[in-house]
Design a protein around this motif. Structure first.
Motif: not given
Ligand code: ATP
Ligand code: MG
Length: 454
Positions: A127-138
């Motif tokens: 999904l980095h192809a779509l731009g910045p995003g958020v993913r769960s950490r740890a």
């Protein structure tokens, strides 16, 4: 976070008592949320929660010193500003859900008994192809971790991938209700936490809850190679995309030959490559391909995204330290994964006089199958022709008996620490060491000791 000020907070939190003097404070922007005072960044709202060892209320002052704009507390504290609410954890969830509702981009939720973190990382890589995003950490996948992840979303983000963990009925309804996924991915349905769910039928019903939280025009993706997940698809109440390697899959990946430590597979004209070795990783990659395609990514951009994928720590990472190849697969050990790891090690190319080492713990949550599967693992290890098999802990000892390997090939230790010393004494450049066991074996300590001292 989306723009929010302290003055808006009492309304948002419902029954919060606004701290005295707030009306004269002017409006202060809240830019994030934290539950650990050591992790507070300036602008965060600090939630004081009861912990196992310490109570967050004792750390409100430290949080404010680090730049928290205010605290949300369950009882009066001597510093402020602090909003008193009946339940700060519920308030955090409310804030996360509020922030999520401000976000118009896609939110992918990943649930299932196993493979969530790995799939989450695969999806994030594409999904980095779509731009910045958020993913769960740890492993932030519970009633605190999910809201904390959702609080990170802001106007600059284009996507989110949220891991949802469940150990009881209704968990997924609650977490999914906050996350409101536009794509839901079910990675597998096994036996993890079967006890706390209240039996296999309740466990299945609880996993199916994920689909009910999907937004109206959302996509449901199911690991088509996992019989448990597959059998749940009928309960999705909507069309399901099966992703995997089997013939009945809508998004089907064809495995290709690959060098050791890598997986290769093909979909149509595009071939993909990933670091890793366990066969289930291809099924999880298929789920990521299906999620990416549902969000409009091309196979080529998914392929490029996979190039940036790294297995999460302890799930098959390969490093070289002091000429020794370390394969860290210590996070957990379901039987299929263990058998695949032994197989990988047996095939790993080693230049003589290099040697193949297995540091072997046990497997958990196998119920009545435990003895049979540990014996099967022992037989496979004996047949693999390894140079050293280091068995650790009580369950490791069960495997050792079935393997029947004598010193110096078969070695047994009660603790990870003792095993690490033994390996360090003898290992040398050119060797390959693979460590695998269940989480309670703590074999990551062996890997850490080797990485530090080799
Ligand atoms: P947790 O519940 O701890 O958050 P998780 O669902 O996030 O776990 P991962 O951390 O991705 O799962 O993987 C945990 C372990 O399960 C790893 O050892 C991985 O190799 C194994 N695993 C993942 N998916 C599968 C699968 N489909 N079949 C067998 N083993 C799997
Ligand atoms: Mg996880």
């Amino acid at each position: 976070m989306f723009p929010l000020t302290l003055k808006q907070l009492p309304d948002l939190l419902g029954n919060a008592e606004a701290p005295q003097g707030l009306c004269v404070m002017g409006d202060v922007l809240i830019t994030g949320a934290a539950i650990d005072s050591r992790a507070v960044r300036p602008g965060d709202l600090f939630f004081a929660l009861p912990g196992e060892r310490t109570d967050g209320h004792a750390h409100v002052a430290a949080a404010l010193e680090r730049g928290a704009v205010a605290a949300v507390v369950a009882r009066e504290v001597s510093v402020g500003p602090a909003f008193v609410v009946p339940d700060p954890a519920a308030a955090l969830a409310r804030l996360g859900a509020w922030n999520r509702r401000r976000f118009a981009g896609p939110v992918v939720a990943v649930g299932g008994s196993h493979g969530k973190t790995t799939t989450r990382e695969l999806i994030a890589a594409t999904l980095h192809a779509l731009g910045p995003g958020v993913r769960s950490r740890a492993n932030f996948n519970n009633a605190l971790g999910v809201p904390l992840t959702l609080c990170e979303l802001g106007p600059s983000h284009r996507w989110a991938v949220v891991e949802l963990g469940a150990s009881r009925p209704s968990d997924l309804t609650e977490l999914g209700g906050w996350a409101r996924p536009t794509v839901a991915v079910l990675t597998g349905v096994g036996t993890a936490h079967v006890g706390t769910f209240g039996g296999p039928a309740a466990l299945r019903a609880a996993k199916a809850e994920l689909f009910a939280t999907l937004q109206a025009d959302g996509s449901a993706v199911v690991n088509g190679d996992d019989p448990g997940a597959r059998s749940l698809a009928a309960e999705a109440g909507r069309p399901v995309l099966f992703a995997g390697t089997g013939p009945g899959c809508d998004v089907r990946l064809e495995p290709l030959p690959a060098p050791p430590g890598f997986l290769r597979f093909q979909r149509g004209e595009t071939s993909f490559r990933l670091p890793g070795f366990a066969p289930h990783l291809v099924s999880l990659a298929a789920c990521a391909v299906a999620a990416g395609e549902a969000l409009g990514l091309t196979p080529e951009s998914i392929r490029d995204g996979f190039a940036g994928f790294q297995p999460p720590p302890g799930r098959g990472t390969v490093t070289t330290v002091g000429g020794v190849t370390l394969i860290d697969d210590t996070y957990n050990a379901p039987p299929e994964g263990f058998f695949a790891a032994v197989d990988l090690l047996a095939r790993w190319p080693v230049e003589p006089p290099g040697r193949r080492w297995l540091v072997c713990g046990g497997m958990k949550e196998l119920g009545e199958e435990a003895d049979r599967l540990h014996a099967e693992l022992g037989r496979r290890i004996a047949a693999a022709g390894l140079d050293r098999a280091v068995f650790v802990g009580e369950t490791g000892a069960c495997v050792a008996i079935a393997a029947g390997l004598l010193p110096p090939i078969g070695l047994q230790f009660a603790t990870a620490g003792a095993a690490a010393e033994a390996v360090l004494n003898e290992v040398r450049a050119g060797d390959v060491v693979l460590a695998k066991g269940c989480r309670s074996d703590r074999l990551e300590r062996v890997v850490a000791a080797l990485a530090e001292r080799l």
